[in-house]
Design an enzyme around this catalytic site. Structure first.
Site, PDB file in Angstrom:
ATOM      1  CB  SER A 157      -0.919   0.030   1.228  1.00  0.00           C
ATOM      2  OG  SER A 157      -1.692   1.212   1.237  1.00  0.00           O
ATOM      3  CE  LYS A 211      -2.805  -2.609  -0.580  1.00  0.00           C
ATOM      4  NZ  LYS A 211      -3.789  -2.453  -1.637  1.00  0.00           N
ATOM      5  CG  HIS A 214      -4.894  -0.823   3.733  1.00  0.00           C
ATOM      6  ND1 HIS A 214      -5.088  -0.256   2.479  1.00  0.00           N
ATOM      7  CD2 HIS A 214      -4.058   0.032   4.387  1.00  0.00           C
ATOM      8  CE1 HIS A 214      -4.425   0.869   2.389  1.00  0.00           C
ATOM      9  NE2 HIS A 214      -3.779   1.066   3.535  1.00  0.00           N
ATOM     10  CG  ASN A 215      -7.100  -1.644  -0.692  1.00  0.00           C
ATOM     11  OD1 ASN A 215      -6.151  -1.319   0.014  1.00  0.00           O
ATOM     12  ND2 ASN A 215      -6.963  -1.930  -1.974  1.00  0.00           N
ATOM     13  CD  GLU A 218      -7.354   3.350  -0.111  1.00  0.00           C
ATOM     14  OE1 GLU A 218      -7.632   3.508  -1.317  1.00  0.00           O
ATOM     15  OE2 GLU A 218      -6.337   2.753   0.286  1.00  0.00           O
TER      16      GLU A 218
END
Length: 506
Positions: A157, A211, A214-215, A218
Protein backbone atom coordinates in the site's frame (compact mmCIF):
# COMPACT_ATOMS: atom_id res chain seq x y z
CA UNK A 1 19.24 -9.09 -25.34
CA UNK A 2 21.56 -11.17 -23.23
CA UNK A 3 22.17 -10.58 -19.57
CA UNK A 4 24.14 -7.45 -18.82
CA UNK A 5 25.42 -6.17 -15.52
CA UNK A 6 24.13 -2.64 -15.11
CA UNK A 7 25.14 -0.98 -11.88
CA UNK A 8 26.36 2.07 -10.08
CA UNK A 9 30.10 2.54 -9.91
CA UNK A 10 31.24 0.46 -6.96
CA UNK A 11 28.63 -2.26 -6.58
CA UNK A 12 29.95 -5.81 -6.53
CA UNK A 13 30.74 -6.92 -2.96
CA UNK A 14 27.75 -7.68 -0.79
CA UNK A 15 26.98 -7.11 2.87
CA UNK A 16 25.74 -9.87 5.16
CA UNK A 17 22.10 -9.26 4.17
CA UNK A 18 22.90 -9.66 0.48
CA UNK A 19 23.05 -6.00 -0.52
CA UNK A 20 25.75 -4.69 -2.82
CA UNK A 21 28.41 -2.59 -1.10
CA UNK A 22 31.33 -1.75 -3.35
CA UNK A 23 33.40 -2.92 -6.30
CA UNK A 24 33.81 -2.16 -9.96
CA UNK A 25 31.55 -2.15 -12.97
CA UNK A 26 31.43 -5.18 -15.19
CA UNK A 27 29.64 -6.87 -18.06
CA UNK A 28 29.66 -10.44 -16.67
CA UNK A 29 26.43 -12.25 -15.92
CA UNK A 30 25.12 -10.91 -12.63
CA UNK A 31 23.44 -12.59 -9.69
CA UNK A 32 20.49 -10.58 -8.40
CA UNK A 33 19.09 -10.85 -4.89
CA UNK A 34 15.56 -10.01 -6.05
CA UNK A 35 13.74 -9.93 -9.38
CA UNK A 36 10.68 -7.97 -10.48
CA UNK A 37 8.60 -9.00 -13.45
CA UNK A 38 5.85 -6.65 -14.57
CA UNK A 39 7.24 -3.16 -14.95
CA UNK A 40 4.20 -0.91 -14.97
CA UNK A 41 4.37 1.98 -12.52
CA UNK A 42 4.18 -0.08 -9.30
CA UNK A 43 6.58 -2.78 -10.47
CA UNK A 44 9.07 -0.29 -11.86
CA UNK A 45 9.05 1.77 -8.68
CA UNK A 46 9.46 -1.26 -6.42
CA UNK A 47 12.43 -2.38 -8.53
CA UNK A 48 13.96 1.07 -8.16
CA UNK A 49 13.28 1.03 -4.42
CA UNK A 50 15.16 -2.26 -4.04
CA UNK A 51 18.03 -0.83 -6.09
CA UNK A 52 18.12 2.36 -4.03
CA UNK A 53 18.73 0.18 -0.98
CA UNK A 54 21.73 -1.56 -2.49
CA UNK A 55 20.15 -4.71 -3.87
CA UNK A 56 20.95 -5.99 -7.34
CA UNK A 57 17.58 -6.29 -9.09
CA UNK A 58 16.71 -8.45 -12.09
CA UNK A 59 13.98 -6.78 -14.16
CA UNK A 60 11.71 -8.32 -16.77
CA UNK A 61 8.55 -7.39 -18.63
CA UNK A 62 6.44 -9.23 -21.16
CA UNK A 63 7.14 -6.32 -23.49
CA UNK A 64 10.96 -6.00 -23.63
CA UNK A 65 10.73 -2.32 -24.59
CA UNK A 66 9.51 -1.50 -21.10
CA UNK A 67 12.54 -3.23 -19.59
CA UNK A 68 14.86 -1.24 -21.85
CA UNK A 69 13.07 1.99 -20.91
CA UNK A 70 13.66 1.32 -17.21
CA UNK A 71 17.36 0.66 -17.79
CA UNK A 72 17.82 3.71 -20.02
CA UNK A 73 16.10 6.03 -17.57
CA UNK A 74 17.15 4.68 -14.19
CA UNK A 75 20.34 2.62 -14.54
CA UNK A 76 22.23 5.32 -12.64
CA UNK A 77 20.10 4.66 -9.55
CA UNK A 78 21.48 1.21 -8.74
CA UNK A 79 22.32 -2.28 -9.94
CA UNK A 80 19.84 -3.70 -12.44
CA UNK A 81 20.01 -6.90 -14.49
CA UNK A 82 17.74 -6.60 -17.54
CA UNK A 83 16.30 -9.79 -19.03
CA UNK A 84 14.22 -10.20 -22.15
CA UNK A 85 13.29 -13.85 -21.64
CA UNK A 86 11.95 -15.61 -18.58
CA UNK A 87 14.89 -18.01 -18.77
CA UNK A 88 17.35 -15.10 -18.54
CA UNK A 89 15.35 -13.60 -15.69
CA UNK A 90 15.35 -16.79 -13.62
CA UNK A 91 19.03 -17.45 -14.37
CA UNK A 92 19.91 -13.99 -13.00
CA UNK A 93 18.51 -14.75 -9.55
CA UNK A 94 20.54 -16.06 -6.64
CA UNK A 95 19.29 -19.14 -4.81
CA UNK A 96 16.89 -19.24 -3.19
CA UNK A 97 15.34 -17.29 -6.03
CA UNK A 98 13.08 -14.41 -5.02
CA UNK A 99 10.91 -13.15 -7.87
CA UNK A 100 8.19 -10.56 -7.40
CA UNK A 101 5.34 -10.51 -9.89
CA UNK A 102 3.57 -7.20 -10.42
CA UNK A 103 0.85 -7.95 -12.95
CA UNK A 104 -2.93 -7.63 -13.07
CA UNK A 105 -4.74 -9.77 -10.51
CA UNK A 106 -6.64 -12.83 -11.69
CA UNK A 107 -5.91 -14.79 -14.85
CA UNK A 108 -2.81 -12.75 -15.67
CA UNK A 109 -1.25 -13.69 -12.35
CA UNK A 110 -2.03 -17.37 -12.87
CA UNK A 111 -0.52 -17.21 -16.37
CA UNK A 112 2.74 -15.74 -15.05
CA UNK A 113 2.94 -18.33 -12.28
CA UNK A 114 2.34 -21.16 -14.76
CA UNK A 115 5.02 -19.74 -17.04
CA UNK A 116 7.74 -19.39 -14.41
CA UNK A 117 7.09 -22.37 -12.13
CA UNK A 118 8.75 -25.02 -14.38
CA UNK A 119 11.97 -22.99 -14.21
CA UNK A 120 12.04 -22.82 -10.41
CA UNK A 121 13.36 -25.25 -7.82
CA UNK A 122 12.36 -26.21 -4.28
CA UNK A 123 13.08 -23.37 -1.86
CA UNK A 124 12.54 -20.66 -4.47
CA UNK A 125 9.79 -18.13 -3.90
CA UNK A 126 7.24 -16.21 -5.91
CA UNK A 127 6.07 -12.97 -4.33
CA UNK A 128 2.75 -11.63 -5.61
CA UNK A 129 2.69 -7.90 -4.89
CA UNK A 130 -0.56 -7.20 -6.70
CA UNK A 131 -4.06 -6.74 -5.32
CA UNK A 132 -4.98 -10.42 -5.55
CA UNK A 133 -8.06 -11.88 -3.92
CA UNK A 134 -6.92 -13.70 -0.80
CA UNK A 135 -8.81 -16.87 -1.81
CA UNK A 136 -6.74 -17.02 -5.01
CA UNK A 137 -3.61 -16.56 -2.93
CA UNK A 138 -4.59 -19.45 -0.66
CA UNK A 139 -5.13 -21.66 -3.70
CA UNK A 140 -1.83 -20.68 -5.31
CA UNK A 141 0.11 -21.06 -2.08
CA UNK A 142 -1.22 -24.58 -1.52
CA UNK A 143 -0.47 -25.67 -5.10
CA UNK A 144 3.08 -24.31 -5.10
CA UNK A 145 3.79 -25.67 -1.63
CA UNK A 146 3.32 -29.17 -3.04
CA UNK A 147 6.21 -28.43 -5.42
CA UNK A 148 8.40 -27.05 -2.63
CA UNK A 149 8.05 -23.48 -3.89
CA UNK A 150 7.11 -20.68 -1.51
CA UNK A 151 4.27 -18.42 -2.62
CA UNK A 152 4.15 -15.14 -0.73
CA UNK A 153 0.98 -13.13 -1.25
CA UNK A 154 2.04 -9.61 -0.32
CA UNK A 155 -0.13 -6.56 0.16
CA UNK A 156 1.61 -3.34 -0.87
CA UNK A 157 0.00 0.00 0.00
CA UNK A 158 1.09 3.52 -0.75
CA UNK A 159 0.56 3.90 -4.47
CA UNK A 160 3.38 4.68 -6.87
CA UNK A 161 5.03 7.15 -4.50
CA UNK A 162 5.02 4.62 -1.66
CA UNK A 163 6.37 1.88 -3.92
CA UNK A 164 9.35 4.08 -4.72
CA UNK A 165 10.01 5.75 -1.38
CA UNK A 166 8.71 3.24 1.16
CA UNK A 167 5.32 1.50 1.21
CA UNK A 168 3.48 -0.38 3.92
CA UNK A 169 4.07 -4.06 3.14
CA UNK A 170 1.87 -6.96 4.28
CA UNK A 171 3.45 -10.32 3.35
CA UNK A 172 1.75 -13.63 4.04
CA UNK A 173 3.10 -17.08 3.29
CA UNK A 174 5.30 -19.30 5.40
CA UNK A 175 7.51 -18.29 8.30
CA UNK A 176 10.46 -19.85 6.47
CA UNK A 177 9.89 -17.67 3.42
CA UNK A 178 9.68 -14.55 5.58
CA UNK A 179 12.97 -15.42 7.27
CA UNK A 180 14.66 -15.13 3.87
CA UNK A 181 12.56 -12.41 2.27
CA UNK A 182 11.44 -10.36 5.25
CA UNK A 183 14.67 -8.41 5.88
CA UNK A 184 14.62 -7.17 2.29
CA UNK A 185 10.98 -6.08 2.46
CA UNK A 186 11.52 -4.42 5.83
CA UNK A 187 14.47 -2.49 4.39
CA UNK A 188 12.48 -0.99 1.49
CA UNK A 189 9.32 -0.32 3.51
CA UNK A 190 8.38 2.97 5.12
CA UNK A 191 9.76 3.49 8.62
CA UNK A 192 8.08 5.24 11.55
CA UNK A 193 9.97 5.86 14.79
CA UNK A 194 12.72 3.64 13.41
CA UNK A 195 10.38 0.67 12.92
CA UNK A 196 9.68 -0.85 9.50
CA UNK A 197 6.13 -0.72 8.19
CA UNK A 198 6.34 -4.39 7.30
CA UNK A 199 5.72 -7.58 9.26
CA UNK A 200 4.83 -11.19 8.60
CA UNK A 201 1.02 -11.13 8.68
CA UNK A 202 0.27 -14.85 8.70
CA UNK A 203 0.16 -18.00 6.61
CA UNK A 204 -1.09 -18.49 3.02
CA UNK A 205 -3.52 -15.64 2.09
CA UNK A 206 -3.32 -13.59 5.31
CA UNK A 207 -1.24 -10.81 3.74
CA UNK A 208 -3.62 -10.22 0.86
CA UNK A 209 -6.60 -10.48 3.21
CA UNK A 210 -5.27 -7.75 5.48
CA UNK A 211 -4.51 -5.60 2.41
CA UNK A 212 -8.10 -6.12 1.24
CA UNK A 213 -9.44 -4.95 4.61
CA UNK A 214 -7.02 -2.01 4.50
CA UNK A 215 -8.63 -1.00 1.21
CA UNK A 216 -12.11 -1.45 2.67
CA UNK A 217 -11.21 0.88 5.54
CA UNK A 218 -9.79 3.24 2.93
CA UNK A 219 -13.17 3.30 1.16
CA UNK A 220 -14.90 4.16 4.43
CA UNK A 221 -12.36 6.80 5.40
CA UNK A 222 -12.61 8.54 2.03
CA UNK A 223 -16.42 8.46 2.09
CA UNK A 224 -16.57 9.85 5.63
CA UNK A 225 -14.23 12.70 4.71
CA UNK A 226 -16.27 13.43 1.60
CA UNK A 227 -19.48 13.52 3.64
CA UNK A 228 -17.85 15.93 6.08
CA UNK A 229 -16.89 18.18 3.15
CA UNK A 230 -20.40 17.99 1.71
CA UNK A 231 -21.98 18.94 5.03
CA UNK A 232 -19.69 21.92 5.46
CA UNK A 233 -20.36 23.01 1.89
CA UNK A 234 -24.13 22.68 2.00
CA UNK A 235 -24.96 23.50 5.62
CA UNK A 236 -22.46 26.23 6.46
CA UNK A 237 -22.13 27.62 2.90
CA UNK A 238 -18.32 27.64 3.18
CA UNK A 239 -16.34 27.81 -0.05
CA UNK A 240 -13.98 24.94 -0.98
CA UNK A 241 -11.00 27.14 -0.11
CA UNK A 242 -12.46 27.88 3.32
CA UNK A 243 -13.16 24.20 3.90
CA UNK A 244 -9.56 23.46 2.91
CA UNK A 245 -8.42 25.64 5.81
CA UNK A 246 -10.79 23.81 8.15
CA UNK A 247 -9.29 20.50 7.09
CA UNK A 248 -5.78 21.85 7.54
CA UNK A 249 -6.74 22.75 11.09
CA UNK A 250 -8.16 19.28 11.69
CA UNK A 251 -4.96 17.74 10.37
CA UNK A 252 -3.09 19.32 13.25
CA UNK A 253 -5.22 17.46 15.80
CA UNK A 254 -6.59 13.97 16.35
CA UNK A 255 -7.63 13.65 12.68
CA UNK A 256 -4.01 14.00 11.54
CA UNK A 257 -3.75 11.67 8.53
CA UNK A 258 -2.63 11.44 4.93
CA UNK A 259 -6.21 11.51 3.60
CA UNK A 260 -7.10 14.65 5.56
CA UNK A 261 -3.88 16.27 4.34
CA UNK A 262 -4.53 15.59 0.65
CA UNK A 263 -8.19 16.58 1.02
CA UNK A 264 -7.14 20.04 2.12
CA UNK A 265 -4.81 20.30 -0.87
CA UNK A 266 -7.51 19.16 -3.30
CA UNK A 267 -10.10 21.59 -1.94
CA UNK A 268 -7.65 24.49 -2.14
CA UNK A 269 -6.81 23.78 -5.79
CA UNK A 270 -8.16 26.02 -8.55
CA UNK A 271 -8.75 24.57 -12.00
CA UNK A 272 -6.38 26.48 -14.33
CA UNK A 273 -8.63 26.03 -17.37
CA UNK A 274 -11.78 27.55 -15.86
CA UNK A 275 -10.65 29.43 -12.77
CA UNK A 276 -13.25 27.47 -10.81
CA UNK A 277 -12.59 25.43 -7.68
CA UNK A 278 -11.17 22.12 -8.89
CA UNK A 279 -13.75 20.19 -6.88
CA UNK A 280 -16.56 21.82 -8.87
CA UNK A 281 -15.34 20.69 -12.27
CA UNK A 282 -14.79 17.03 -11.34
CA UNK A 283 -17.58 14.58 -12.21
CA UNK A 284 -19.30 13.27 -9.07
CA UNK A 285 -19.15 9.58 -10.01
CA UNK A 286 -16.49 7.66 -8.08
CA UNK A 287 -14.79 4.60 -9.52
CA UNK A 288 -13.39 1.53 -7.79
CA UNK A 289 -11.07 -1.36 -8.59
CA UNK A 290 -12.97 -4.01 -6.65
CA UNK A 291 -11.19 -4.38 -3.31
CA UNK A 292 -13.96 -2.59 -1.43
CA UNK A 293 -16.51 -4.89 -3.03
CA UNK A 294 -14.37 -7.92 -2.06
CA UNK A 295 -14.28 -6.66 1.53
CA UNK A 296 -18.07 -6.43 1.74
CA UNK A 297 -18.63 -9.78 0.03
CA UNK A 298 -16.13 -11.51 2.30
CA UNK A 299 -17.56 -9.82 5.39
CA UNK A 300 -20.96 -11.33 4.56
CA UNK A 301 -19.36 -14.77 4.26
CA UNK A 302 -17.67 -14.30 7.64
CA UNK A 303 -20.71 -12.75 9.30
CA UNK A 304 -18.63 -9.66 10.07
CA UNK A 305 -20.78 -6.48 10.27
CA UNK A 306 -18.66 -3.92 8.36
CA UNK A 307 -21.61 -1.59 7.82
CA UNK A 308 -19.68 1.67 7.38
CA UNK A 309 -17.37 0.04 4.84
CA UNK A 310 -20.37 -1.44 3.04
CA UNK A 311 -22.19 1.89 2.83
CA UNK A 312 -19.06 3.60 1.54
CA UNK A 313 -18.80 0.97 -1.18
CA UNK A 314 -22.47 1.26 -2.11
CA UNK A 315 -22.14 5.06 -2.16
CA UNK A 316 -19.54 4.75 -4.92
CA UNK A 317 -21.83 2.42 -6.84
CA UNK A 318 -24.80 4.79 -6.46
CA UNK A 319 -22.72 7.78 -7.58
CA UNK A 320 -22.11 6.06 -10.91
CA UNK A 321 -25.74 5.19 -11.63
CA UNK A 322 -26.51 8.18 -13.82
CA UNK A 323 -29.94 7.13 -15.11
CA UNK A 324 -31.13 6.13 -11.66
CA UNK A 325 -29.94 9.41 -10.19
CA UNK A 326 -31.72 11.31 -12.96
CA UNK A 327 -34.97 9.52 -12.11
CA UNK A 328 -34.71 10.61 -8.47
CA UNK A 329 -33.42 14.13 -9.07
CA UNK A 330 -36.81 15.86 -9.29
CA UNK A 331 -38.09 14.27 -6.07
CA UNK A 332 -38.55 16.54 -3.03
CA UNK A 333 -35.84 16.65 -0.36
CA UNK A 334 -35.06 18.34 2.91
CA UNK A 335 -34.89 21.98 3.84
CA UNK A 336 -31.50 23.38 2.90
CA UNK A 337 -30.95 26.96 4.04
CA UNK A 338 -27.43 27.38 5.41
CA UNK A 339 -27.05 27.86 9.14
CA UNK A 340 -26.62 31.38 10.42
CA UNK A 341 -23.10 32.76 10.40
CA UNK A 342 -22.90 32.70 14.20
CA UNK A 343 -23.83 28.97 14.19
CA UNK A 344 -21.34 27.91 11.54
CA UNK A 345 -18.37 27.50 13.88
CA UNK A 346 -20.40 25.27 16.19
CA UNK A 347 -21.51 23.12 13.26
CA UNK A 348 -17.92 22.76 12.05
CA UNK A 349 -16.96 21.47 15.51
CA UNK A 350 -19.89 19.04 15.47
CA UNK A 351 -18.81 17.66 12.11
CA UNK A 352 -15.27 17.14 13.42
CA UNK A 353 -16.68 15.07 16.30
CA UNK A 354 -18.90 13.08 13.93
CA UNK A 355 -16.06 12.45 11.50
CA UNK A 356 -13.71 11.26 14.22
CA UNK A 357 -16.28 9.02 15.90
CA UNK A 358 -17.35 7.49 12.57
CA UNK A 359 -13.72 6.96 11.60
CA UNK A 360 -13.04 5.06 14.84
CA UNK A 361 -16.07 2.85 14.15
CA UNK A 362 -14.94 2.13 10.57
CA UNK A 363 -11.44 1.16 11.69
CA UNK A 364 -12.88 -0.94 14.51
CA UNK A 365 -15.04 -2.79 11.97
CA UNK A 366 -11.93 -3.53 9.93
CA UNK A 367 -10.08 -4.91 12.94
CA UNK A 368 -13.11 -7.04 13.86
CA UNK A 369 -13.15 -8.48 10.35
CA UNK A 370 -9.45 -9.36 10.52
CA UNK A 371 -10.05 -11.07 13.87
CA UNK A 372 -13.00 -13.01 12.41
CA UNK A 373 -10.94 -14.15 9.41
CA UNK A 374 -8.03 -15.21 11.63
CA UNK A 375 -10.40 -17.46 13.55
CA UNK A 376 -11.94 -18.83 10.35
CA UNK A 377 -8.71 -19.57 8.50
CA UNK A 378 -6.36 -20.37 11.37
CA UNK A 379 -4.18 -17.29 10.98
CA UNK A 380 -2.15 -15.98 13.90
CA UNK A 381 -2.39 -12.24 13.20
CA UNK A 382 -0.95 -9.66 15.58
CA UNK A 383 -3.56 -6.89 15.41
CA UNK A 384 -1.22 -4.43 17.10
CA UNK A 385 1.42 -5.10 14.44
CA UNK A 386 -1.15 -4.39 11.71
CA UNK A 387 -1.72 -0.95 13.22
CA UNK A 388 2.04 -0.44 13.50
CA UNK A 389 2.77 -1.13 9.84
CA UNK A 390 -0.11 1.10 8.70
CA UNK A 391 1.38 4.14 10.43
CA UNK A 392 3.55 4.96 7.40
CA UNK A 393 3.63 4.40 3.67
CA UNK A 394 0.00 3.41 3.21
CA UNK A 395 -3.01 5.48 2.15
CA UNK A 396 -4.80 5.26 5.51
CA UNK A 397 -1.75 6.21 7.56
CA UNK A 398 -2.91 8.31 10.48
CA UNK A 399 -1.64 9.48 13.83
CA UNK A 400 -4.26 7.59 15.81
CA UNK A 401 -3.00 4.25 14.46
CA UNK A 402 -0.22 4.44 17.02
CA UNK A 403 -2.89 4.55 19.72
CA UNK A 404 -4.54 1.48 18.18
CA UNK A 405 -1.14 -0.25 18.21
CA UNK A 406 -0.63 0.65 21.85
CA UNK A 407 -4.14 -0.50 22.79
CA UNK A 408 -3.59 -3.95 21.30
CA UNK A 409 -0.09 -4.17 22.75
CA UNK A 410 -1.50 -3.48 26.22
CA UNK A 411 -4.37 -5.92 25.73
CA UNK A 412 -3.79 -8.52 22.96
CA UNK A 413 -7.31 -9.86 23.57
CA UNK A 414 -8.96 -6.49 22.98
CA UNK A 415 -12.37 -7.17 21.44
CA UNK A 416 -13.07 -3.63 20.26
CA UNK A 417 -11.46 -0.21 20.29
CA UNK A 418 -14.46 0.95 22.30
CA UNK A 419 -13.36 -1.39 25.08
CA UNK A 420 -10.22 0.76 25.46
CA UNK A 421 -10.63 3.59 27.95
CA UNK A 422 -9.46 6.60 25.93
CA UNK A 423 -11.30 5.64 22.74
CA UNK A 424 -14.45 4.96 24.76
CA UNK A 425 -14.18 8.39 26.40
CA UNK A 426 -13.82 10.12 23.03
CA UNK A 427 -16.85 8.35 21.58
CA UNK A 428 -18.86 9.25 24.67
CA UNK A 429 -17.80 12.88 24.24
CA UNK A 430 -18.87 12.80 20.59
CA UNK A 431 -22.37 11.52 21.31
CA UNK A 432 -24.37 14.73 21.11
CA UNK A 433 -22.60 16.39 18.15
CA UNK A 434 -22.48 13.09 16.21
CA UNK A 435 -26.22 12.60 16.57
CA UNK A 436 -26.98 16.24 15.81
CA UNK A 437 -24.93 16.10 12.60
CA UNK A 438 -26.71 12.97 11.35
CA UNK A 439 -30.09 14.44 12.31
CA UNK A 440 -29.28 17.75 10.62
CA UNK A 441 -28.18 15.93 7.48
CA UNK A 442 -31.45 13.97 7.38
CA UNK A 443 -33.50 17.12 7.98
CA UNK A 444 -31.72 18.97 5.22
CA UNK A 445 -31.59 16.08 2.76
CA UNK A 446 -27.79 15.86 2.67
CA UNK A 447 -26.76 12.22 2.13
CA UNK A 448 -24.50 10.81 4.84
CA UNK A 449 -24.63 7.03 4.35
CA UNK A 450 -21.32 6.30 6.09
CA UNK A 451 -21.88 8.70 9.03
CA UNK A 452 -25.35 7.22 9.52
CA UNK A 453 -24.16 3.62 9.20
CA UNK A 454 -21.38 4.16 11.73
CA UNK A 455 -23.80 5.68 14.26
CA UNK A 456 -26.38 2.94 13.66
CA UNK A 457 -23.68 0.29 14.17
CA UNK A 458 -22.69 1.91 17.44
CA UNK A 459 -26.29 2.03 18.63
CA UNK A 460 -26.89 -1.55 17.49
CA UNK A 461 -24.02 -2.97 19.51
CA UNK A 462 -24.66 -0.88 22.62
CA UNK A 463 -28.41 -1.68 22.73
CA UNK A 464 -29.54 -3.84 25.63
CA UNK A 465 -32.22 -5.47 23.45
CA UNK A 466 -32.61 -5.49 19.67
CA UNK A 467 -35.64 -6.03 17.40
CA UNK A 468 -33.91 -9.18 16.15
CA UNK A 469 -36.28 -10.96 18.57
CA UNK A 470 -39.16 -10.08 16.24
CA UNK A 471 -37.19 -11.31 13.24
CA UNK A 472 -36.68 -14.62 15.03
CA UNK A 473 -40.43 -14.83 15.60
CA UNK A 474 -41.14 -14.05 11.95
CA UNK A 475 -38.67 -16.71 10.74
CA UNK A 476 -40.21 -19.30 13.01
CA UNK A 477 -43.75 -18.33 11.90
CA UNK A 478 -43.24 -18.69 8.15
CA UNK A 479 -40.41 -21.20 8.00
CA UNK A 480 -40.25 -23.09 11.31
CA UNK A 481 -36.67 -21.86 11.67
CA UNK A 482 -36.90 -22.07 15.50
CA UNK A 483 -35.74 -19.61 18.16
CA UNK A 484 -34.08 -19.41 21.57
CA UNK A 485 -35.72 -18.07 24.72
CA UNK A 486 -34.37 -15.65 27.31
CA UNK A 487 -35.69 -17.56 30.32
CA UNK A 488 -34.29 -21.05 29.69
CA UNK A 489 -31.79 -22.81 27.41
CA UNK A 490 -32.71 -24.80 24.34
CA UNK A 491 -34.10 -24.35 20.83
CA UNK A 492 -37.87 -24.02 20.34
CA UNK A 493 -40.61 -23.90 17.72
CA UNK A 494 -44.13 -22.57 18.08
CA UNK A 495 -46.84 -24.37 16.08
CA UNK A 496 -48.46 -21.18 14.90
CA UNK A 497 -51.30 -22.76 12.91
CA UNK A 498 -52.49 -25.06 15.71
CA UNK A 499 -55.09 -24.09 18.33
CA UNK A 500 -53.43 -22.66 21.37
CA UNK A 501 -50.13 -22.39 19.45
CA UNK A 502 -48.22 -25.00 21.48
CA UNK A 503 -44.45 -24.72 21.77
CA UNK A 504 -42.09 -27.65 21.48
CA UNK A 505 -38.40 -27.95 22.20
CA UNK A 506 -36.50 -29.06 19.10
Amino acid sequence: MGLAYICRPGASRRSTDGRSTDGGEGTMQARAQIGVTGLAVMGRNLARNFAHHGYTVAVHNRTPARTRELIEEFNHEGAFVPAESIEEFVAALERPRRMMIMVKAGEATDAVIDEFTPLLEPGDMIIDGGNAHFADTRRREAALRERGIHFVGTGVSGGEEGALNGPSIMPGGSVDAYAVLGPMLETISAHVDGEPCCTHIGSDGAGHFVKMVHNGIEYADMQLISEAYDLLRQVTDHTPAEIAEIFRGWNEGRLDSYLIEITADILAHTDPATGQPFIDIVADAAGQKGTGRWTVQTALDLGSPVTAIAQATFARVASSRGELRAAYRAMPGGIRPPVRHDEAARFVSQVEHALYASKVIAYDQGWTMIRDAAAEYGWDIDLGAVARIWRGGCIIRAAFLDRIRAAHAANPGLVSLLAEETFAAEIADAQVPWREVVASAAHRGVPTPAFSAALAYYDTLRAERLPAALIQGQRDYFGAHTYQRTDRPGTFHTHWAQPGRPETEV
